[in-house]
Design a protein around this motif. Sequence first.
Motif, PDB file in Angstrom:
ATOM      1  N   UNK A 120      36.179  90.726  44.197  1.00  0.00           N
ATOM      2  CA  UNK A 120      37.090  91.093  45.548  1.00  0.00           C
ATOM      3  C   UNK A 120      37.824  90.020  46.215  1.00  0.00           C
ATOM      4  N   UNK A 121      36.912  88.865  46.362  1.00  0.00           N
ATOM      5  CA  UNK A 121      37.609  87.612  47.058  1.00  0.00           C
ATOM      6  C   UNK A 121      38.715  87.331  46.357  1.00  0.00           C
ATOM      7  N   UNK A 122      38.483  87.130  44.994  1.00  0.00           N
ATOM      8  CA  UNK A 122      39.610  86.632  44.219  1.00  0.00           C
ATOM      9  C   UNK A 122      40.839  87.617  44.244  1.00  0.00           C
ATOM     10  N   UNK A 123      40.968  88.939  44.351  1.00  0.00           N
ATOM     11  CA  UNK A 123      41.792  89.724  44.574  1.00  0.00           C
ATOM     12  C   UNK A 123      42.527  89.604  46.111  1.00  0.00           C
ATOM     13  N   UNK A 124      41.629  89.419  47.126  1.00  0.00           N
ATOM     14  CA  UNK A 124      41.870  89.317  48.391  1.00  0.00           C
ATOM     15  C   UNK A 124      42.954  87.981  48.473  1.00  0.00           C
ATOM     16  N   UNK A 173      46.152  96.975  44.030  1.00  0.00           N
ATOM     17  CA  UNK A 173      47.290  96.484  44.618  1.00  0.00           C
ATOM     18  C   UNK A 173      47.406  95.167  43.498  1.00  0.00           C
ATOM     19  N   UNK A 174      48.604  94.260  43.725  1.00  0.00           N
ATOM     20  CA  UNK A 174      48.661  93.428  42.654  1.00  0.00           C
ATOM     21  C   UNK A 174      47.542  92.359  42.469  1.00  0.00           C
ATOM     22  N   UNK A 189      46.371  88.752  46.920  1.00  0.00           N
ATOM     23  CA  UNK A 189      47.162  89.667  47.704  1.00  0.00           C
ATOM     24  C   UNK A 189      47.616  88.943  49.021  1.00  0.00           C
ATOM     25  N   UNK A 190      46.707  88.033  49.683  1.00  0.00           N
ATOM     26  CA  UNK A 190      46.971  87.432  50.945  1.00  0.00           C
ATOM     27  C   UNK A 190      48.340  86.516  50.740  1.00  0.00           C
ATOM     28  N   UNK A 191      48.514  85.873  49.186  1.00  0.00           N
ATOM     29  CA  UNK A 191      49.736  85.204  49.022  1.00  0.00           C
ATOM     30  C   UNK A 191      50.937  85.941  49.024  1.00  0.00           C
ATOM     31  N   UNK A 192      50.716  87.207  48.489  1.00  0.00           N
ATOM     32  CA  UNK A 192      51.971  88.064  48.309  1.00  0.00           C
ATOM     33  C   UNK A 192      52.213  88.605  49.637  1.00  0.00           C
ATOM     34  N   UNK A 193      51.369  88.784  50.575  1.00  0.00           N
ATOM     35  CA  UNK A 193      51.332  89.113  51.794  1.00  0.00           C
ATOM     36  C   UNK A 193      52.342  88.307  52.880  1.00  0.00           C
ATOM     37  N   UNK A 194      52.051  86.829  52.507  1.00  0.00           N
ATOM     38  CA  UNK A 194      52.437  85.875  53.177  1.00  0.00           C
ATOM     39  C   UNK A 194      54.097  85.789  52.828  1.00  0.00           C
TER      40      UNK A 194
END
Length: 153
Positions: free
Chosen positions: A19-23, A77-78, A26-31
């Motif tokens: 879960x943390x890996x996916x977060x 999500x991606x 996704x955080x990089x994509x959202x940035x």
Amino acid sequence: MRKRFADLDQTWPAGLGRRLGAMIYDALILMAVWMLLGFVAVALNGGEANTSPLFHSVLFVATFAFFAFFWMRGGMTLGMQAWRLRVETPEGLSLTLPQCLMRFLIAGLSFAALGLGYWWVLIDGERRGWSDIASGSRVVVVPKPVKNKPGKQ
């Protein structure tokens, strides 16, 4: 229309590490999305930085739209695709918009509480976090896709 997932017997509850890996993914994509929106806002504002409540609201809505689109469409999500995770209902269906909103808001609360809502995965018997419990969903690991070897069928 909600999607029904077919491989329910081959999935298992996702742990905290995945879960943390996916977060992080996704955080990089959202940035990148936020930077693009920031560039547009600066261009529309005559070259000046925009820190208005309206701009923050746009970032909030864009972030929710990112997650809701992927969760409703295919449950991934991606970042979740990269870590082979999927969010679904216990019946194996994709989430509804109200479920996505609840999941999104409680995920923010979980993060604000120093991650306690995510650490909850370690003590819950079904490996659910606060956002899973509140939205009536679960995060599962999906099996690796089967690759057909040449000459074998």
